[in-house]
Design a protein around this motif. Structure first.
Motif, mmCIF file in Angstrom:
data_model
loop_
_atom_site.group_PDB
_atom_site.id
_atom_site.type_symbol
_atom_site.label_atom_id
_atom_site.label_comp_id
_atom_site.label_asym_id
_atom_site.label_seq_id
_atom_site.Cartn_x
_atom_site.Cartn_y
_atom_site.Cartn_z
ATOM 1 N N LYS A 1 51.242 50.273 44.913
ATOM 2 C CA LYS A 1 50.339 50.976 46.042
ATOM 3 C C LYS A 1 50.042 52.223 45.198
ATOM 4 C CE LYS A 1 48.978 51.961 50.860
ATOM 5 N NZ LYS A 1 48.937 53.394 50.799
ATOM 6 N N ARG A 2 50.703 53.019 44.996
ATOM 7 C CA ARG A 2 50.535 54.282 44.413
ATOM 8 C C ARG A 2 49.960 54.170 42.918
ATOM 9 N NH1 ARG A 2 55.109 57.558 42.248
ATOM 10 N NH2 ARG A 2 53.895 59.552 41.158
ATOM 11 N N ILE A 3 50.340 53.233 42.288
ATOM 12 C CA ILE A 3 49.574 52.999 40.945
ATOM 13 C C ILE A 3 48.056 52.396 41.203
ATOM 14 C CG2 ILE A 3 49.868 51.366 38.674
ATOM 15 C CD1 ILE A 3 52.769 51.956 38.911
ATOM 16 N N THR A 4 48.254 51.406 42.131
ATOM 17 C CA THR A 4 46.756 50.800 42.278
ATOM 18 C C THR A 4 45.738 51.804 42.583
ATOM 19 O OG1 THR A 4 48.108 48.961 42.679
ATOM 20 C CG2 THR A 4 45.598 48.803 43.529
ATOM 21 N N GLU A 5 46.338 52.714 43.660
ATOM 22 C CA GLU A 5 45.209 53.731 44.005
ATOM 23 C C GLU A 5 45.018 54.824 43.027
ATOM 24 O OE1 GLU A 5 46.674 53.292 48.559
ATOM 25 O OE2 GLU A 5 47.248 55.242 47.535
ATOM 26 N N ALA A 6 45.876 55.157 41.992
ATOM 27 C CA ALA A 6 45.635 56.204 40.881
ATOM 28 C C ALA A 6 44.746 55.636 39.811
ATOM 29 C CB ALA A 6 47.104 56.563 40.479
ATOM 30 N N VAL A 7 44.917 54.454 39.405
ATOM 31 C CA VAL A 7 44.130 54.006 38.048
ATOM 32 C C VAL A 7 42.974 53.362 38.714
ATOM 33 C CG1 VAL A 7 46.256 53.626 36.982
ATOM 34 C CG2 VAL A 7 45.244 51.666 38.188
ATOM 35 N N SER A 8 41.823 53.426 37.786
ATOM 36 C CA SER A 8 40.492 52.669 38.201
ATOM 37 C C SER A 8 40.500 51.514 37.633
ATOM 38 C CB SER A 8 39.479 53.685 37.783
ATOM 39 O OG SER A 8 39.447 53.903 36.178
ATOM 40 N N ILE A 9 41.458 51.069 36.781
ATOM 41 C CA ILE A 9 41.164 49.644 36.439
ATOM 42 C C ILE A 9 41.949 48.555 37.331
ATOM 43 C CG2 ILE A 9 41.247 50.351 33.974
ATOM 44 C CD1 ILE A 9 44.198 49.843 33.571
ATOM 45 N N PRO A 10 41.550 47.274 37.310
ATOM 46 C CA PRO A 10 42.372 46.381 38.140
ATOM 47 C C PRO A 10 43.738 46.264 37.818
ATOM 48 C CG PRO A 10 40.119 45.619 37.138
ATOM 49 C CD PRO A 10 40.700 46.498 36.258
ATOM 50 N N VAL A 11 44.568 46.068 38.884
ATOM 51 C CA VAL A 11 45.849 45.908 38.780
ATOM 52 C C VAL A 11 46.364 44.608 39.330
ATOM 53 C CG1 VAL A 11 48.439 46.938 39.399
ATOM 54 C CG2 VAL A 11 46.339 48.505 38.818
ATOM 55 N N ILE A 12 47.124 43.723 38.638
ATOM 56 C CA ILE A 12 47.443 42.449 39.043
ATOM 57 C C ILE A 12 48.952 42.581 39.425
ATOM 58 C CG2 ILE A 12 47.603 39.943 38.609
ATOM 59 C CD1 ILE A 12 45.335 40.169 36.569
ATOM 60 N N GLY A 13 49.577 42.175 40.702
ATOM 61 C CA GLY A 13 50.904 42.327 40.858
ATOM 62 C C GLY A 13 51.543 40.877 41.014
ATOM 63 N N ILE A 14 52.878 40.908 40.659
ATOM 64 C CA ILE A 14 53.592 39.654 40.771
ATOM 65 C C ILE A 14 55.061 40.287 41.149
ATOM 66 C CG2 ILE A 14 54.099 39.609 38.225
ATOM 67 C CD1 ILE A 14 54.861 36.722 38.863
ATOM 68 N N GLY A 15 55.177 39.886 42.439
ATOM 69 C CA GLY A 15 56.588 40.432 43.105
ATOM 70 C C GLY A 15 56.525 41.929 43.228
ATOM 71 N N SER A 16 55.148 42.492 43.633
ATOM 72 C CA SER A 16 55.057 43.947 43.490
ATOM 73 C C SER A 16 54.168 44.261 44.869
ATOM 74 C CB SER A 16 54.381 44.278 42.503
ATOM 75 O OG SER A 16 55.117 43.994 41.212
ATOM 76 N N GLY A 17 54.503 43.286 45.970
ATOM 77 C CA GLY A 17 53.573 43.683 47.164
ATOM 78 C C GLY A 17 52.393 43.215 47.341
ATOM 79 N N LYS A 18 51.741 43.709 48.431
ATOM 80 C CA LYS A 18 50.126 42.881 48.837
ATOM 81 C C LYS A 18 49.270 44.022 48.585
ATOM 82 C CE LYS A 18 50.526 45.164 53.417
ATOM 83 N NZ LYS A 18 51.055 44.964 54.778
ATOM 84 N N HIS A 19 49.477 45.127 47.727
ATOM 85 C CA HIS A 19 48.359 46.171 47.741
ATOM 86 C C HIS A 19 47.638 46.198 46.410
ATOM 87 C CE1 HIS A 19 49.461 48.157 51.443
ATOM 88 N NE2 HIS A 19 50.793 48.030 51.217
ATOM 89 N N THR A 20 48.459 45.467 45.471
ATOM 90 C CA THR A 20 47.589 45.341 44.191
ATOM 91 C C THR A 20 46.108 44.812 44.403
ATOM 92 O OG1 THR A 20 48.714 43.300 43.607
ATOM 93 C CG2 THR A 20 49.751 45.761 42.704
ATOM 94 N N ASP A 21 45.377 44.937 43.431
ATOM 95 C CA ASP A 21 43.898 44.291 43.412
ATOM 96 C C ASP A 21 44.145 42.693 43.159
ATOM 97 O OD1 ASP A 21 42.600 47.146 43.357
ATOM 98 O OD2 ASP A 21 43.641 47.063 41.422
ATOM 99 N N GLY A 22 44.964 42.463 42.328
ATOM 100 C CA GLY A 22 44.988 41.025 42.333
ATOM 101 C C GLY A 22 46.518 40.582 42.369
ATOM 102 N N GLN A 23 46.803 39.316 42.341
ATOM 103 C CA GLN A 23 47.829 38.536 42.463
ATOM 104 C C GLN A 23 48.022 37.398 41.420
ATOM 105 O OE1 GLN A 23 50.571 39.534 44.594
ATOM 106 N NE2 GLN A 23 49.371 40.918 45.534
ATOM 107 N N VAL A 24 49.335 37.472 40.743
ATOM 108 C CA VAL A 24 49.470 36.328 39.810
ATOM 109 C C VAL A 24 51.056 35.481 40.162
ATOM 110 C CG1 VAL A 24 50.670 37.680 38.053
ATOM 111 C CG2 VAL A 24 49.718 35.471 37.489
ATOM 112 N N LEU A 25 50.730 34.277 40.185
ATOM 113 C CA LEU A 25 52.089 33.584 40.157
ATOM 114 C C LEU A 25 52.114 32.664 39.282
ATOM 115 C CD1 LEU A 25 52.761 32.605 43.913
ATOM 116 C CD2 LEU A 25 54.054 34.299 42.428
ATOM 117 N N VAL A 26 53.368 32.347 38.725
ATOM 118 C CA VAL A 26 53.634 31.037 37.666
ATOM 119 C C VAL A 26 53.156 30.084 38.450
ATOM 120 C CG1 VAL A 26 55.313 29.928 36.399
ATOM 121 C CG2 VAL A 26 54.935 32.356 36.307
#
Ligand code: KIV
Length: 264
Positions: free
Chosen positions: A190-215
């Motif tokens: 969450k902290r990183i997603t709010e701090a950077v202006s580029i899109p952040v994709i998470g996997i196993g990193s909770g619901k606050h990232t801009d995108g989600q990826v799964l295999v």
């Protein structure tokens, strides 16, 4: 007019707080299914070394494998922004990184993904300068399994958390256009997603990232002992196509991931 998702469109989604989805893919048939499900992005990930080739890590994956699978995915996809992994030790210096990024971009990828930490900054800068858009993958970085010892959550200690945070900021400054955060605690993501202006994709990193990826193989329930952050989207669905659509829709409406898929 083309309805392909572009980097500016993804940046706009971040600014508008619109969630987007990403699914790993390695062949034309699944690529068409993911295209049909309107996922904004698709990742030709080097996890193919494990899910397709049966290795116990991504280390054996080569440039030839990545080119072959990238070409297969590109052929059947008109809408997704296509990310493709540079495999282990294919970007150890500027010249090698540029040559190999060129091969994946010429195979049809739109963005090149590389794994590491803040020390990637000079490589990100070199790739950016020659026009190769870079996604930087932080947190758990499976290509380095021999160095890190085991697959685990990264960023639980203050030192590790600060180092991942600083790497994210440094890599954005170096020109990265997307970040992937794998297996980091939700608060750090969450902290990183709010701090950077580029899109952040998470996997196993909770619901606050801009995108989600799964295999892909995880989300359609084919993985025997899936990690905690995986949900089997085949449950209750009549077809693989509807399971893929269900993942995409759940990410976009913010109902995936839930608490049970999250490290705190
Ligand atoms: O290779 C891969 O599939 C990946 C995802 C796990 C993000 O890097």
């Amino acid at each position: 007019m083309s309805n392909k998702v572009t980097l500016p469109r993804l940046a706009e989604m971040k600014r508008n707080n619109e969630k987007f989805s990403c699914i790993t893919c390695y062949d034309a048939t699944f690529s068409a299914a993911i295209n049909e499900a309107n996922s904004e992005t698709i990742l030709v990930g080097d996890a193919l070394g494990m899910v397709l080739q049966g290795h116990d890590s991504t280390v054996p994956v080569t440039m030839e494998h990545m080119i072959y699978h990238t070409e297969s995915v590109v052929k059947a996809n008109s809408k997704c922004l296509i990310l493709s992994d540079l495999p282990f030790m294919s970007y150890t210096n500027e010249e090698e990184a540029i040559n190999n990024a060129k091969k994946l971009l010429q195979a049809g990828a739109n963005v090149i993904k590389i794994e590491g930490d803040g020390t990637l900054a000079p490589i990100v800068e070199s790739l950016t300068k020659v026009g190769a858009p870079v996604c930087a993958h932080l947190g758990l970085t499976p290509q380095y399994i021999n160095a890190i010892g085991n697959y685990r959550v990264f960023g639980k200690s203050e030192e590790e958390s600060n180092s991942i945070f600083q790497a994210a900021v440094a890599l954005e400054d170096a020109g990265a256009v997307i970040l992937v955060l794998e297996c980091v605690p939700e608060q750090l993501a969450k902290r990183i997603t709010e701090a950077v202006s580029i899109p952040v994709i998470g996997i196993g990193s909770g619901k606050h990232t801009d995108g989600q990826v799964l295999v892909l193989h995880d989300l359609i329930g084919l993985t025997r002992r899936p990690p905690k952050f995986v949900k089997n989207f085949m449950e209750g669905q009549p077809s693989i196509q509807s399971a893929i659509s269900s993942f995409v829709d759940s990410v976009k409406e913010g109902s995936f991931p839930e608490k049970e898929h999250t490290y705190t």
